[in-house]
Design a protein around this motif. Structure first.
Motif, PDB file in Angstrom:
ATOM      1  N   UNK A   1      15.161 -28.387  11.465  1.00  0.00           N
ATOM      2  CA  UNK A   1      16.046 -29.489  11.060  1.00  0.00           C
ATOM      3  C   UNK A   1      15.777 -30.013   9.656  1.00  0.00           C
ATOM      4  N   UNK A   2      14.595 -29.735   9.108  1.00  0.00           N
ATOM      5  CA  UNK A   2      14.303 -30.218   7.746  1.00  0.00           C
ATOM      6  C   UNK A   2      15.069 -29.442   6.681  1.00  0.00           C
ATOM      7  N   UNK A   3      15.622 -28.290   7.024  1.00  0.00           N
ATOM      8  CA  UNK A   3      16.341 -27.468   6.054  1.00  0.00           C
ATOM      9  C   UNK A   3      17.799 -27.916   5.987  1.00  0.00           C
ATOM     10  N   UNK A   4      18.288 -28.151   4.760  1.00  0.00           N
ATOM     11  CA  UNK A   4      19.660 -28.591   4.559  1.00  0.00           C
ATOM     12  C   UNK A   4      20.599 -27.439   4.236  1.00  0.00           C
ATOM     13  N   UNK A   5      20.081 -26.382   3.633  1.00  0.00           N
ATOM     14  CA  UNK A   5      20.940 -25.281   3.195  1.00  0.00           C
ATOM     15  C   UNK A   5      20.113 -23.998   3.111  1.00  0.00           C
ATOM     16  N   UNK A   6      20.750 -22.904   3.448  1.00  0.00           N
ATOM     17  CA  UNK A   6      20.131 -21.582   3.330  1.00  0.00           C
ATOM     18  C   UNK A   6      21.044 -20.703   2.493  1.00  0.00           C
ATOM     19  N   UNK A   7      20.468 -20.034   1.515  1.00  0.00           N
ATOM     20  CA  UNK A   7      21.213 -19.066   0.717  1.00  0.00           C
ATOM     21  C   UNK A   7      20.602 -17.687   0.917  1.00  0.00           C
ATOM     22  N   UNK A   8      21.483 -16.701   1.133  1.00  0.00           N
ATOM     23  CA  UNK A   8      21.041 -15.350   1.437  1.00  0.00           C
ATOM     24  C   UNK A   8      21.708 -14.340   0.527  1.00  0.00           C
TER      25      UNK A   8
END
Length: 286
Positions: free
Chosen positions: A227-234
């Motif tokens: 939940x601490x992650x706001x965005x993921x880029x792959x």
């Protein structure tokens, strides 16, 4: 003609740091590549050559080594944040500091013996200003493969299309992932481990109709689990594996023998953003 100075900064790139923790006969090593970048009130050095506000890049390098000894390293996200905060707090003319770290893995083969691990690299970037701080984490060089449960069909065709539709193919990629934390209140080591496991498990468990679909599943899994992650880029290159025609040799090939092509390759990129998360564009800038 009139000219003006645009955005600028400077720093020490790729300071190589290896720290050995000697706990009796059993040692632990941390192998890092640290890059610093400072920006702020630096117009004078560009316009007149006045260096009174320029902390030497050599001093930045020495700070990395001194902090590794004085405070230890611990998790790279915390080490990067500590360094960046120091530069902003100690240098009046510096308004923003960015510290990027790559961590290289070694496999233990004895109490004080190690073998360099594969190509996977963990990374972290901490950016600190007078108004706040943010951290991004990441990894690259994580190579994954599914030998089934991958399809690709239903795509448009034009006069130059020769690709055949398939309901059975190998899906392989070298994962490059970056994630933005929405808080600094993070247990960095366990968070990294869970993010990595989430990327892998989503890749394994997704029956893929496209690498794009798999990308979204991987990013979504991270946001669900951490939940601490706001965005993921792959960034996912499609490491193509082509079935070899063995008919000229009087042999069949029931999806067993492939040619692994290294280029050209499809390159799939995308991000998955948590609903309601602020779009902190600066967190992704250099």
């Amino acid at each position: 003609m009139k000219f003006s100075l645009g955005p600028n900064g400077y720093g020490k790139a790729e300071t190589r740091l290896v720290r050995v923790e000697r706990e009796g006969v059993r040692h632990t090593i941390t192998d890092l590549n640290v890059s610093t970048k400072l920006s702020g009130d630096l117009a004078a050095t560009h316009l007149t050559g006045d260096n009174s506000g320029v902390l030497p890049t050599d001093s930045q390098k020495n700070t990395v080594y001194a902090f590794a000894r004085r405070f230890g390293i611990g998790e790279i996200e915390l080490f990067a944040t500590t360094l960046a905060s120091h530069f902003v707090a100690s240098q009046e003319q510096i308004h923003k500091a960015r510290v990027a770290i790559d961590a290289y893995s070694w496999d233990r083969i004895g109490d004080h013996s190690f073998a360099k691990a594969g190509g996977e690299i963990r990374s972290a970037v901490a950016t600190v200003t007078a108004d706040g701080a943010w951290v991004t984490g990441g990894l690259r060089g994580l190579t994954l493969m599914n030998t089934t449960d991958s399809e690709f069909h239903g795509f448009p065709r034009d006069e130059f299309t020769t690709l055949k539709e398939t309901s059975e193919r190998i899906l392989a990629t070298d994962v490059a992932a970056t994630w933005r934390f929405g808080t600094l209140d993070v247990d960095w080591g366990p968070a990294f481990a869970l993010i990595r496991e989430s990327l892998i498990s989503a890749f394994v468990e997704t029956h893929s109709l496209s690498l794009q679909q798999t990308l979204y599943a991987m990013g979504t899994r991270v946001l669900e689990k951490v939940p601490e992650v706001a965005e993921v880029r792959l960034t996912l290159p499609n490491k193509h594996h082509f079935l070899v025609d063995l008919a000229p040799f009087g042999l069949d090939n029931p999806d067993e023998v492939y040619f692994a092509a290294d280029r050209p390759y499809g390159l799939i990129e995308g991000s998955v953003l948590r609903d309601g998360a602020p779009d902190e564009g600066l967190a992704w800038s250099s």
